[in-house]
Scaffold this active site. Structure first.
Site, PDB file in Angstrom:
ATOM      1  N   THR A 168     -10.263   3.884  10.961  1.00 21.11           N
ATOM      2  CA  THR A 168     -10.055   2.941  12.082  1.00 21.11           C
ATOM      3  C   THR A 168      -9.506   3.676  13.267  1.00 21.11           C
ATOM      4  O   THR A 168      -9.220   3.025  14.393  1.00 21.11           O
ATOM      5  CB  THR A 168      -9.154   1.752  11.803  1.00 21.11           C
ATOM      6  OG1 THR A 168      -8.128   2.222  10.936  1.00 21.11           O
ATOM      7  CG2 THR A 168     -10.266   0.752  11.159  1.00 21.11           C
ATOM      8  N   ARG A 177       2.818  -0.624  10.844  1.00 19.73           N
ATOM      9  CA  ARG A 177       3.973  -0.559  11.758  1.00 19.73           C
ATOM     10  C   ARG A 177       4.416  -1.881  12.066  1.00 19.73           C
ATOM     11  O   ARG A 177       5.692  -2.059  12.476  1.00 19.73           O
ATOM     12  CB  ARG A 177       3.701   0.411  12.720  1.00 19.73           C
ATOM     13  CG  ARG A 177       3.673   1.850  12.161  1.00 19.73           C
ATOM     14  CD  ARG A 177       2.914   2.997  13.120  1.00 19.73           C
ATOM     15  NE  ARG A 177       1.524   2.504  13.023  1.00 19.73           N
ATOM     16  CZ  ARG A 177       0.552   3.572  13.655  1.00 19.73           C
ATOM     17  NH1 ARG A 177       0.969   4.508  14.334  1.00 19.73           N
ATOM     18  NH2 ARG A 177      -0.731   3.329  13.785  1.00 19.73           N
ATOM     19  N   ASP A 179     -13.387  15.188  -2.531  1.00 17.98           N
ATOM     20  CA  ASP A 179     -13.602  16.495  -3.126  1.00 17.98           C
ATOM     21  C   ASP A 179     -14.829  16.604  -3.941  1.00 17.98           C
ATOM     22  O   ASP A 179     -15.758  15.754  -3.999  1.00 17.98           O
ATOM     23  CB  ASP A 179     -12.331  16.745  -4.178  1.00 17.98           C
ATOM     24  CG  ASP A 179     -11.966  18.306  -4.179  1.00 17.98           C
ATOM     25  OD1 ASP A 179     -12.810  19.065  -4.276  1.00 17.98           O
ATOM     26  OD2 ASP A 179     -10.604  18.519  -4.091  1.00 17.98           O
ATOM     27  N   ASP A 181      -3.435   4.383  -1.756  1.00 21.50           N
ATOM     28  CA  ASP A 181      -4.243   4.523  -0.639  1.00 21.50           C
ATOM     29  C   ASP A 181      -4.346   6.323  -0.688  1.00 21.50           C
ATOM     30  O   ASP A 181      -3.547   6.940   0.465  1.00 21.50           O
ATOM     31  CB  ASP A 181      -3.894   4.175   0.580  1.00 21.50           C
ATOM     32  CG  ASP A 181      -4.594   4.276   1.986  1.00 21.50           C
ATOM     33  OD1 ASP A 181      -5.859   4.940   1.799  1.00 21.50           O
ATOM     34  OD2 ASP A 181      -4.258   4.391   2.814  1.00 21.50           O
ATOM     35  N   LYS A 202      -7.242   8.201  -0.472  1.00 22.19           N
ATOM     36  CA  LYS A 202      -8.575   8.735  -0.023  1.00 22.19           C
ATOM     37  C   LYS A 202      -9.049   9.923  -0.600  1.00 22.19           C
ATOM     38  O   LYS A 202      -8.983  10.795   0.051  1.00 22.19           O
ATOM     39  CB  LYS A 202      -8.273   8.673   1.698  1.00 22.19           C
ATOM     40  CG  LYS A 202      -7.719   7.435   2.207  1.00 22.19           C
ATOM     41  CD  LYS A 202      -7.750   7.875   3.819  1.00 22.19           C
ATOM     42  CE  LYS A 202      -7.326   6.495   4.434  1.00 22.19           C
ATOM     43  NZ  LYS A 202      -5.766   6.284   4.551  1.00 22.19           N
ATOM     44  N   LYS A 209       0.709  -1.130  -0.045  1.00 25.00           N
ATOM     45  CA  LYS A 209       0.099   0.214  -0.102  1.00 25.00           C
ATOM     46  C   LYS A 209       1.040   1.255   0.130  1.00 25.00           C
ATOM     47  O   LYS A 209       1.775   1.242   0.616  1.00 25.00           O
ATOM     48  CB  LYS A 209      -0.779  -0.038   1.304  1.00 25.00           C
ATOM     49  CG  LYS A 209      -1.838   1.204   1.321  1.00 25.00           C
ATOM     50  CD  LYS A 209      -2.857   1.037   2.526  1.00 25.00           C
ATOM     51  CE  LYS A 209      -2.322   1.491   3.690  1.00 25.00           C
ATOM     52  NZ  LYS A 209      -2.155   3.019   3.695  1.00 25.00           N
TER      53      LYS A 209
HETATM   54  O1  C5P Z   1       0.511   1.082  11.156  1.00 24.72           O
HETATM   55  P1  C5P Z   1      -0.720   0.559  10.751  1.00 24.72           P
HETATM   56  O2  C5P Z   1      -0.896  -0.879  10.818  1.00 24.72           O
HETATM   57  O3  C5P Z   1      -1.757   1.343  12.097  1.00 24.72           O
HETATM   58  O4  C5P Z   1      -1.097   1.168   9.521  1.00 24.72           O
HETATM   59  C1  C5P Z   1      -2.289   1.134   8.887  1.00 24.72           C
HETATM   60  C2  C5P Z   1      -2.509   1.749   7.554  1.00 24.72           C
HETATM   61  O5  C5P Z   1      -3.568   1.818   6.987  1.00 24.72           O
HETATM   62  C3  C5P Z   1      -1.899   3.213   7.470  1.00 24.72           C
HETATM   63  O6  C5P Z   1      -1.246   3.295   6.267  1.00 24.72           O
HETATM   64  C4  C5P Z   1      -3.289   4.065   7.330  1.00 24.72           C
HETATM   65  O7  C5P Z   1      -3.124   5.195   6.657  1.00 24.72           O
HETATM   66  C5  C5P Z   1      -4.134   3.004   6.700  1.00 24.72           C
HETATM   67  N1  C5P Z   1      -5.447   3.254   7.067  1.00 24.72           N
HETATM   68  C6  C5P Z   1      -6.131   2.978   8.230  1.00 24.72           C
HETATM   69  N2  C5P Z   1      -7.363   3.301   8.549  1.00 24.72           N
HETATM   70  C7  C5P Z   1      -8.342   3.391   7.552  1.00 24.72           C
HETATM   71  C8  C5P Z   1      -7.436   3.519   6.083  1.00 24.72           C
HETATM   72  C9  C5P Z   1      -6.450   3.461   6.021  1.00 24.72           C
HETATM   73  O8  C5P Z   1      -5.291   2.863   9.262  1.00 24.72           O
HETATM   74  N3  C5P Z   1      -9.647   3.706   7.702  1.00 24.72           N
END
Ligand code: C5P
Length: 238
Positions: A122, A214, A64, A59, A61, A32
């Site tokens: 999330t 992460r 607009d 990603d 998002k 991603k």
């Molecule tokens: O590090 P982590 O596992 O929290 O990363 C989650 C990834 O998913 C990040 O790149 C974040 O921008 C993305 N994301 C998210 N929640 C959403 C959509 C995308 O955490 N609803």
């Protein structure tokens, strides 16, 4: 797309990505690319990842007015990513415009990138949604509402937490993609995420794909972490 583990390449630039990907050499991943990396590197990072054979979720998002989103998607379609996204909060007309842009921008004989919509991030809690967005329903209701709107607009699925995926599949069918970030092993730090779930829960609840950032990218041994995550996601631990 189904049963995929998507690694969130949340890095500042292409050099960091190349360093991270080194131990994975020869492995074809689903990765991603988010705002941080894309705003820094632009399309060249997508070309590089595609040359290495990886599947890509871009990603960005988008959120607009419909015409702007349509034009942006027309351009993004040319990058030939596998998956792109918008915010469902932009509305049905905006989501339809996104799809139109992708269709127009996809070259003849190529596959249109799948398009999904973010329901509630999330990192958003119910309290935050009630107080700051002034949406006076439960988080589940809001996510389900946005998911129905997304389906009505003709999109391929949603980004949601694993906690909502089951209800979405029940209501909108199992072909409708549920892509879920906020996934953590029991031992991991939660960080800024609020609606977290384990890979086992995500599998049992039937989500289409998990997004892991992460826990893999900040690990001392990313390849080992990735392999451990794949086992947990596939249920090979039991
Ligand atoms: O590090 P982590 O596992 O929290 O990363 C989650 C990834 O998913 C990040 O790149 C974040 O921008 C993305 N994301 C998210 N929640 C959403 C959509 C995308 O955490 N609803």
């Amino acid at each position: 797309m189904n049963n995929s583990l998507i690694i969130a390449l949340d890095f500042a630039d292409g050099a960091e990505v190349s360093r991270f990907l080194q131990p994975f050499s020869g492995k074809q991943l689903f990765v991603k690319v988010g705002m941080e990396l894309f705003y820094q590197e632009g399309p060249s990072i997508i070309h590089m990842l595609k040359e290495q054979g990886h599947q890509i979720f871009l990603d960005l998002k988008l959120h607009d007015i419909p015409n702007t989103v349509k034009s942006a998607m027309k351009g993004l379609a040319r990058l030939e990513c596998d998956l792109v996204n918008v915010h469902a909060a932009g509305g049905k007309e905006m989501m339809e415009a996104a799809l139109e842009g992708l269709e127009v921008g996809t070259a003849a004989g190529r596959n249109r990138p799948k398009c999904i919509a973010v329901t509630q991030l999330t990192s958003t809690s119910e309290e935050q949604m009630n107080k700051e967005q002034l949406i006076p329903v439960t988080l589940n209701e809001s996510v389900l509402h946005y998911a129905s709107l997304t389906k009505a607009a003709g999109l391929d699925g949603v980004v949601c937490s694993a906690w909502e995926a089951h209800a979405i599949r029940e209501q909108l069918g199992s072909d409708f993609l549920t892509v879920t970030p906020g996934i953590r092993m029991e031992t991991d730090l939660v960080g800024d995420q609020k609606r977290v779930a384990t890979p086992t829960f995500a599998r049992i609840t039937g989500v289409s794909a998990i997004v892991v950032g992460r826990s893999i990218t900040r690990s001392a041994d990313p390849l080992k972490s990735y392999n451990d995550w794949m086992k947990a996601w596939r249920g090979e631990h039991q």
